[in-house]
Design an enzyme around this catalytic site. Sequence first.
Site, PDB file in Angstrom:
ATOM      1  N   HIS A 135       0.842  -1.199   0.000  1.00  0.00           N
ATOM      2  CA  HIS A 135       0.000   0.000   0.000  1.00  0.00           C
ATOM      3  C   HIS A 135       0.880   1.253   0.000  1.00  0.00           C
ATOM      4  CE1 HIS A 135      -3.292  -2.691   1.274  1.00  0.00           C
ATOM      5  NE2 HIS A 135      -4.087  -1.763   0.746  1.00  0.00           N
ATOM      6  N   LYS A 139      -0.581   4.959   4.579  1.00  0.00           N
ATOM      7  CA  LYS A 139      -1.456   4.023   5.302  1.00  0.00           C
ATOM      8  C   LYS A 139      -0.970   3.852   6.739  1.00  0.00           C
ATOM      9  CE  LYS A 139      -3.837  -0.387   4.838  1.00  0.00           C
ATOM     10  NZ  LYS A 139      -5.116   0.220   5.219  1.00  0.00           N
TER      11      LYS A 139
HETATM   12  N1  LIG Z   1     -12.744  -0.542   3.291  1.00  0.00           N
HETATM   13  C1  LIG Z   1     -12.191  -0.122   2.145  1.00  0.00           C
HETATM   14  O1  LIG Z   1     -12.571  -0.535   1.040  1.00  0.00           O
HETATM   15  C2  LIG Z   1     -11.087   0.903   2.193  1.00  0.00           C
HETATM   16  C3  LIG Z   1     -10.524   1.409   1.024  1.00  0.00           C
HETATM   17  C4  LIG Z   1      -9.574   2.425   1.105  1.00  0.00           C
HETATM   18  C5  LIG Z   1      -9.202   2.914   2.349  1.00  0.00           C
HETATM   19  N2  LIG Z   1      -9.748   2.380   3.474  1.00  0.00           N
HETATM   20  C6  LIG Z   1      -9.444   2.901   4.810  1.00  0.00           C
HETATM   21  O2  LIG Z   1     -10.178   4.116   4.968  1.00  0.00           O
HETATM   22  C7  LIG Z   1      -9.488   4.994   5.867  1.00  0.00           C
HETATM   23  C8  LIG Z   1      -9.325   6.359   5.217  1.00  0.00           C
HETATM   24  O3  LIG Z   1      -8.525   6.250   4.051  1.00  0.00           O
HETATM   25  P1  LIG Z   1      -8.088   7.554   3.214  1.00  0.00           P
HETATM   26  O4  LIG Z   1      -7.157   7.039   2.191  1.00  0.00           O
HETATM   27  O5  LIG Z   1      -9.273   8.364   2.817  1.00  0.00           O
HETATM   28  O6  LIG Z   1      -7.255   8.352   4.343  1.00  0.00           O
HETATM   29  P2  LIG Z   1      -6.935   9.923   4.385  1.00  0.00           P
HETATM   30  O7  LIG Z   1      -5.828  10.062   5.374  1.00  0.00           O
HETATM   31  O8  LIG Z   1      -6.757  10.465   3.022  1.00  0.00           O
HETATM   32  O9  LIG Z   1      -8.265  10.565   4.996  1.00  0.00           O
HETATM   33  C9  LIG Z   1      -8.665  10.427   6.337  1.00  0.00           C
HETATM   34  C10 LIG Z   1      -9.483  11.660   6.703  1.00  0.00           C
HETATM   35  O10 LIG Z   1     -10.037  11.469   8.021  1.00  0.00           O
HETATM   36  C11 LIG Z   1      -9.965  12.718   8.685  1.00  0.00           C
HETATM   37  N3  LIG Z   1     -10.078  12.573  10.125  1.00  0.00           N
HETATM   38  C12 LIG Z   1      -9.092  12.360  11.040  1.00  0.00           C
HETATM   39  N4  LIG Z   1      -9.617  12.329  12.275  1.00  0.00           N
HETATM   40  C13 LIG Z   1     -10.955  12.531  12.141  1.00  0.00           C
HETATM   41  C14 LIG Z   1     -12.030  12.633  13.062  1.00  0.00           C
HETATM   42  N5  LIG Z   1     -11.823  12.527  14.377  1.00  0.00           N
HETATM   43  N6  LIG Z   1     -13.273  12.838  12.584  1.00  0.00           N
HETATM   44  C15 LIG Z   1     -13.498  12.967  11.249  1.00  0.00           C
HETATM   45  N7  LIG Z   1     -12.501  12.894  10.328  1.00  0.00           N
HETATM   46  C16 LIG Z   1     -11.266  12.700  10.780  1.00  0.00           C
HETATM   47  C17 LIG Z   1      -8.608  13.277   8.236  1.00  0.00           C
HETATM   48  O11 LIG Z   1      -8.513  14.667   8.503  1.00  0.00           O
HETATM   49  C18 LIG Z   1      -8.637  12.954   6.759  1.00  0.00           C
HETATM   50  O12 LIG Z   1      -9.276  13.963   6.001  1.00  0.00           O
HETATM   51  C19 LIG Z   1      -8.183   4.255   6.211  1.00  0.00           C
HETATM   52  O13 LIG Z   1      -8.378   3.549   7.425  1.00  0.00           O
HETATM   53  C20 LIG Z   1      -8.005   3.274   5.066  1.00  0.00           C
HETATM   54  O14 LIG Z   1      -7.260   2.137   5.440  1.00  0.00           O
HETATM   55  C21 LIG Z   1     -10.676   1.397   3.415  1.00  0.00           C
END
Ligand SMILES: NC(=O)c1ccc[n+]([C@@H]2O[C@H](COP(=O)([O-])OP(=O)(O)OC[C@H]3O[C@@H](n4cnc5c(N)ncnc54)[C@H](O)[C@@H]3O)[C@@H](O)[C@H]2O)c1
Length: 238
Positions: A135, A139
């Site tokens: 990844h 991550k």
């Molecule tokens: N299930 C799936 O299919 C899948 C796919 C991709 C990513 N993910 C997971 O999703 C999550 C997010 O991924 P991403 O790539 O968008 O990450 P990212 O870091 O780009 O975005 C995360 C966002 O969450 C915000 N955040 C932090 N604390 C917060 C809070 N207390 N309340 C609200 N928002 C808050 C951050 O400011 C940021 O904007 C990760 O855990 C990743 O592993 C899951």
Amino acid sequence: MKIALIGYGKMGHEIEKIAVQRGHTVVSIIDVNNREDFESEAFGSADVAIEFSTPASALDNYRKCFAAGVPVVAGTTGWLDHMDEVKEACTKGGQTFFYASNYSLGVNIFFVLNKYLAKIMNNYSDYDVKMEEIHHIHKLDAPSGTAITLAEGIIENVDRKDGWHLETEESDSDIAIRSIREGEVPGIHEIIYESEADTISIKHDAKSRKGFALGAVVAAEFTKGKKGFLGMNDMLNF
Ligand SMILES: NC(=O)c1ccc[n+]([C@@H]2O[C@H](COP(=O)([O-])OP(=O)(O)OC[C@H]3O[C@@H](n4cnc5c(N)ncnc54)[C@H](O)[C@@H]3O)[C@@H](O)[C@H]2O)c1
């Protein structure tokens, strides 16, 4: 339908695009600086909230959604130690929660293929099994939630395996998972069975985040009007 987004990072932006393309209205977007909006009328009016934030903030966000009575489609990984609390909120508290470690259709086909291959390999003890997941460098959790789901699919079906560990740790009966973080890779998972004679491997390689985002919006459409704890098996019916 009315959708709220929690976490407006890479996934939140991608989901917003697809939700709008599919004719939905995004009524509330909550990120780290406007968490008071959980109490807003706009958030409370959402049919479903889609949550992709961080492992440390996910559980608190789910509690806030439950308090507002808004069903959740959860994508954040790395918080699964608290799954019992969330399931209890659904079974005893009447909440609605959809979770998938991976929302892409291709990965969910890969999950089924992984279990099928594991069933076959259960009879061939000359083969050891290991996994590699790659990844992007941003991550926060390792191994990935998808890798854990894949490991669980193997453990269910291969009698000689009863757990998983990161490659950096020592263990014989477990599946070794190598977690690599490089560049901007959206997600690669490979299951490798190896004997002295040969290697059999299956691999999923995500080309972008679009597949995850589309799956999350389709899951929100599926979740609207339903109750309880839901997952991809309920939706895809493979
Ligand atoms: N299930 C799936 O299919 C899948 C796919 C991709 C990513 N993910 C997971 O999703 C999550 C997010 O991924 P991403 O790539 O968008 O990450 P990212 O870091 O780009 O975005 C995360 C966002 O969450 C915000 N955040 C932090 N604390 C917060 C809070 N207390 N309340 C609200 N928002 C808050 C951050 O400011 C940021 O904007 C990760 O855990 C990743 O592993 C899951």
